[in-house]
Design a protein around this motif. Structure first.
Motif, mmCIF file in Angstrom:
data_model
loop_
_atom_site.group_PDB
_atom_site.id
_atom_site.type_symbol
_atom_site.label_atom_id
_atom_site.label_comp_id
_atom_site.label_asym_id
_atom_site.label_seq_id
_atom_site.Cartn_x
_atom_site.Cartn_y
_atom_site.Cartn_z
ATOM 1 N N TYR A 479 1.088 -1.276 0.038
ATOM 2 C CA TYR A 479 -0.031 0.031 0.101
ATOM 3 C C TYR A 479 0.838 1.412 -0.090
ATOM 4 O O TYR A 479 0.927 1.947 0.966
ATOM 5 C CB TYR A 479 -0.906 -0.106 1.137
ATOM 6 C CG TYR A 479 -1.873 -1.321 1.489
ATOM 7 C CD1 TYR A 479 -2.829 -1.343 0.519
ATOM 8 C CD2 TYR A 479 -1.156 -2.264 2.109
ATOM 9 C CE1 TYR A 479 -3.624 -2.636 0.890
ATOM 10 C CE2 TYR A 479 -1.833 -3.579 2.127
ATOM 11 C CZ TYR A 479 -3.214 -3.555 1.724
ATOM 12 O OH TYR A 479 -3.672 -4.902 1.839
ATOM 13 N N PRO A 480 1.599 1.429 -1.092
ATOM 14 C CA PRO A 480 2.674 2.382 -1.242
ATOM 15 C C PRO A 480 2.167 3.726 -1.053
ATOM 16 O O PRO A 480 2.805 4.954 -0.603
ATOM 17 C CB PRO A 480 3.332 2.312 -2.359
ATOM 18 C CG PRO A 480 2.308 1.611 -3.329
ATOM 19 C CD PRO A 480 1.579 0.739 -2.319
ATOM 20 N N ARG A 481 0.839 3.940 -1.431
ATOM 21 C CA ARG A 481 0.079 5.487 -1.113
ATOM 22 C C ARG A 481 -0.512 5.712 0.027
ATOM 23 O O ARG A 481 -1.025 6.754 0.411
ATOM 24 C CB ARG A 481 -0.779 5.461 -2.177
ATOM 25 C CG ARG A 481 -0.201 5.539 -3.658
ATOM 26 C CD ARG A 481 -1.324 5.711 -4.706
ATOM 27 N NE ARG A 481 -0.663 5.686 -6.111
ATOM 28 C CZ ARG A 481 -1.081 6.056 -7.442
ATOM 29 N NH1 ARG A 481 -2.595 6.166 -7.239
ATOM 30 N NH2 ARG A 481 -0.659 5.890 -8.532
ATOM 31 N N PHE A 482 -0.363 4.627 0.954
ATOM 32 C CA PHE A 482 -1.046 4.591 2.427
ATOM 33 C C PHE A 482 -0.116 5.256 3.368
ATOM 34 O O PHE A 482 0.593 4.227 3.907
ATOM 35 C CB PHE A 482 -1.917 3.737 2.660
ATOM 36 C CG PHE A 482 -2.954 3.725 3.788
ATOM 37 C CD1 PHE A 482 -4.068 4.306 3.477
ATOM 38 C CD2 PHE A 482 -2.612 3.437 5.229
ATOM 39 C CE1 PHE A 482 -5.137 4.525 4.732
ATOM 40 C CE2 PHE A 482 -3.507 3.409 6.077
ATOM 41 C CZ PHE A 482 -4.513 3.922 6.031
ATOM 42 N N GLY A 484 2.980 6.417 3.209
ATOM 43 C CA GLY A 484 4.503 5.690 2.380
ATOM 44 C C GLY A 484 5.534 6.052 3.379
ATOM 45 O O GLY A 484 6.376 5.244 3.369
#
Length: 710
Positions: A479-482, A484
């Protein structure tokens, strides 16, 4: 081998000091396990303030923004109906007319219905009981672990479960697992007291708690019985014969209380109670055993058809998603906020935790909710097993009893969820979270004691905390956009902890504060990622109270669903009310999602056809005709697609489809083709202008009078 008396004496002598957690570490050898606590032990001064702080944090996480809660359409309609009359309350009727039940036992909704009666029917009133139950779970888990592993371990377990995303989700949801987990913890607490002082009445109480938990999640409640039974059979300080007898009697009590609702539903004549959803034969046994249990294991070759269960691919939410589609969306239990229809985001997002193997429990969708503690919990279990092999422990040793209870608890539920379908529901993991938190609290204390004792095992503390941080950081990569930045920050804290722990070990005698600082940094590194995941629930961008208990990277904030009486729906309701003519039901609706807005918004007596999945044969065509002939029902609604298809088919066959004509496939949503056929060919269409039926959100309405179709 030490006697039971000497074990209890050692337990009392091992009471932790009142200054810090570190001072308790040297009271016992490194392999002696956690220091058990007697309920009569004086509280360390730090315990109560820290515990209250943890409980207050949990309360904030569970209740923040509760005034912006949404209704879960399916369950909220049932709660509204349950506040209407005692029959609906007991059986869990979906509608106030008591036509059909929920597709599960209604015990988990009883607190919500009572809350609605006390505070009024509001979304927040339905969420509040789960928030209270969640805080109670935190406090009770601390008590249990404190008695087994000491005050520091109890506080750590409470903190761990507080910052576990699934626990936060349960406290902000309307699902059944919040009361379910609390009841199982109460059963564990009673079992622990019975183990320490073997009394049948105390163990009976544990069985009763399991039976009450059955009313929330049915046969899943029995998955805790092996842990409780093994713990008592092994560790209770009494004869084997008495232990077996006590377990047998307590098990019988659990079965009796568990079967109480099913027994009443079976004994009451079918015409005097609602139809049991999820079944083809109106059987409470079929709903509990078949629909809600055996169908979870179809991948293992289990066949639930003989139980009278609805069986079509998958039951429950996924069946609804496949079989109750409409022009408005796809019906499903599993949308955050209880939309009742799938959002575009949900359609393109694979539900977490699908598949049937042990690997499922390590998938990001489930592991981010509860599995962030796997390394710490595994470490505690491995150490407990190794310690038991190294020394001849007494059968009644409290450390052994606690490891048995939480280890068997975790193993049983882990196996059940690995090979049974959870249909993407992350909230099932709540019962796993408490076992992981208990073992992890004990494990961290073990590691700290080993560190303080010195020797090769001193490096267990930096090793296990580093492993836990690396595992959690790896989960964030999915989940790189959560948030990060979480993984780099946690790794930086972990590096700092390693430096401090190493320095503290090298100069432990003269600089103990460095070691304590290292432990603090390690704990911060372990907690950072799950704490931020859990705290994301405070933002409406990531979570809205009233949903299905999913918090963190896999969260799905809901929109509230089709539960409002929009102006077109209000006009239809006004028309049906004005032309009711003494009927019991205002109208029969195509399925539950069409009926729910009227039940939630006005407590209107709408008859939903097809049950939750749309495949339940209720009402049957003959039963529907009897309702019409008796004057209990005058109006039936069909979705426009279904009505148009059958009318087209009638036109192609000379204006009638009575002689075997078959309509083209109009989808699988309720009602059945037989009912659709009968309504379109024998009932009178109501002009849409009469009830504002030109809106796409309204079904097509038909008037059916007594004698229709004869």
């Amino acid at each position: 081998m030490r006697s039971a008396h000497s074990e209890q004496t050692a337990a009392r002598d091992a009471t932790p000091a009142t200054s810090t957690a570190a001072s308790t570490a040297t009271a016992r050898p490194y392999d002696a396990g956690p220091a058990p606590q007697s309920p009569q032990t004086a509280r360390p001064r730090y315990e109560l303030p820290v515990l209250l702080s943890i409980a207050a944090t949990a309360a904030v996480l569970y209740t923040w923004g509760i005034d912006h809660s949404v209704y879960h359409t399916f369950y909220a309609a049932a709660v509204r109906s349950m506040t209407d009359n005692p029959v609906a309350f007991f059986f869990g009727s979906f509608d106030p007319g008591n036509s059909i039940t929920l597709d599960k036992e209604p015990g988990f909704l009883w607190p919500q219905a009572l809350s609605a009666l006390l505070f009024g029917f509001h979304p927040w009133a339905l969420v509040l009981p789960q928030a209270i139950e969640g805080v109670a779970c935190v406090l009770l888990l601390h008590l249990l672990v404190r008695r087994w592993a000491g005050v520091p371990a109890g506080l750590l377990a409470a903190a761990f479960v507080t910052f576990t995303p699934v626990a936060v989700g349960l406290g902000r949801s309307i699902v059944e697992d919040a009361p379910f987990v609390l009841l199982l913890l109460l059963a564990a607490e009673a079992t622990w007291r019975a183990v320490r002082r073997p009394r049948l009445r105390t163990l009976l109480l544990a069985g009763i708690w399991v039976g009450v938990a059955f009313q929330c999640k049915m046969l899943e409640a029995w998955a805790v019985l092996p842990a409780l039974a093994v713990t008592y059979l092994v560790a209770a300080p009494t004869t084997l014969r008495r232990r077996i007898g006590h377990v047998a009697v307590a098990g019988a009590a659990a079965v009796a209380v568990s079967a109480s609702w099913v027994a009443v539903a079976t004994a009451v004549p079918a015409q005097s109670r609602p139809y049991i959803d999820g079944t083809t034969n109106n059987s409470a046994v079929g709903m509990v055993v078949g629909y809600n249990f055996l169908t979870r294991f179809t991948s293992l070759g289990v066949d639930a058809a003989h139980t009278g269960s609805v069986v079509a691919g998958e039951t429950g939410p996924n069946a609804a998603a496949a079989g109750a589609g409409s022009e408005h969306g796809t019906s499903t239990h599993d949308e955050g906020g209880g939309t009742g229809h799938a959002s575009p985001r949900a359609v393109h997002h694979r539900s977490p935790g699908m598949g049937n193997s042990v690997l499922k429990m390590f998938s990001p969708g489930l592991a981010t909710q509860t599995g962030w503690l796997y390394p710490l919990a595994a470490y505690d279990l491995v150490w407990a097993l190794a310690a038991a092999r190294r020394r001849r422990v007494s059968r009644t040793d409290p450390a052994l009893a606690g490891s048995l209870m939480w280890g068997v608890w975790l193993a049983t539920f882990f196996a059940a969820f690995s090979f049974g379908s959870v249909t993407g529901h992350t909230y099932y993991m709540g019962v796993v979270a408490v076992a992981l938190a208990a073992l992890s609290g004990s494990g961290l204390v073990r590691a700290w004691r080993a560190y303080r004792a010195g020797g090769r095992r001193a490096w267990a503390l930096p090793a296990v905390t580093t492993a836990n941080v690396l595992w959690t950081a790896a989960l964030t990569l999915h989940y790189p956009r959560f948030f990060g930045w979480l993984a780099p920050a946690a790794l930086a804290l972990c590096a700092l902890a390693l430096i401090l722990v190493g320095a503290g070990r090298a100069d432990a005698g003269r600089r103990p504060r460095i070691a304590v600082a290292g432990l603090s940094a390690a704990l911060a590194a372990v907690l950072l990622i799950p704490a931020v995941w859990s705290a994301s629930a405070l933002s409406p961008r990531y979570n809205q109270p009233g949903g299905m208990g999913r918090v963190g990277p896999a969260s799905r904030p809901g929109s509230g669903g089709p539960n409002r009486l929009t102006p077109p729906r209000a006009r239809l309701l006004a028309y049906l009310t004005a032309h009711r003519d003494g009927a019991k039901y205002l109208a029969a609706m195509p399925d539950w999602s069409d009926a729910a807005p009227y039940v939630i918004g006005a407590n209107a007596s709408m008859l939903p056809m097809g049950g939750f999945t749309g495949q339940v044969p209720y009402p049957a065509p003959d039963g529907l005709r009897r309702l019409v002939d008796s004057g209990e029902l005058h109006y039936l609604a069909l979705r426009r697609t279904h009505a148009a298809v059958w009318q087209r088919a009638a036109g192609e066959h000379g204006g009638s489809t009575r002689h075997g004509a078959t309509a083209p496939n109009a989808g699988t949503a309720a009602p059945t083709t037989a009912i659709t056929h009968w309504v379109t060919t024998h009932c009178t269409p109501v002009p849409p202008a009469a009830y504002g039926g030109t809106s796409r959100e309204l079904p097509r309405l038909y008037r059916c009078d007594p004698g229709t179709g004869r």
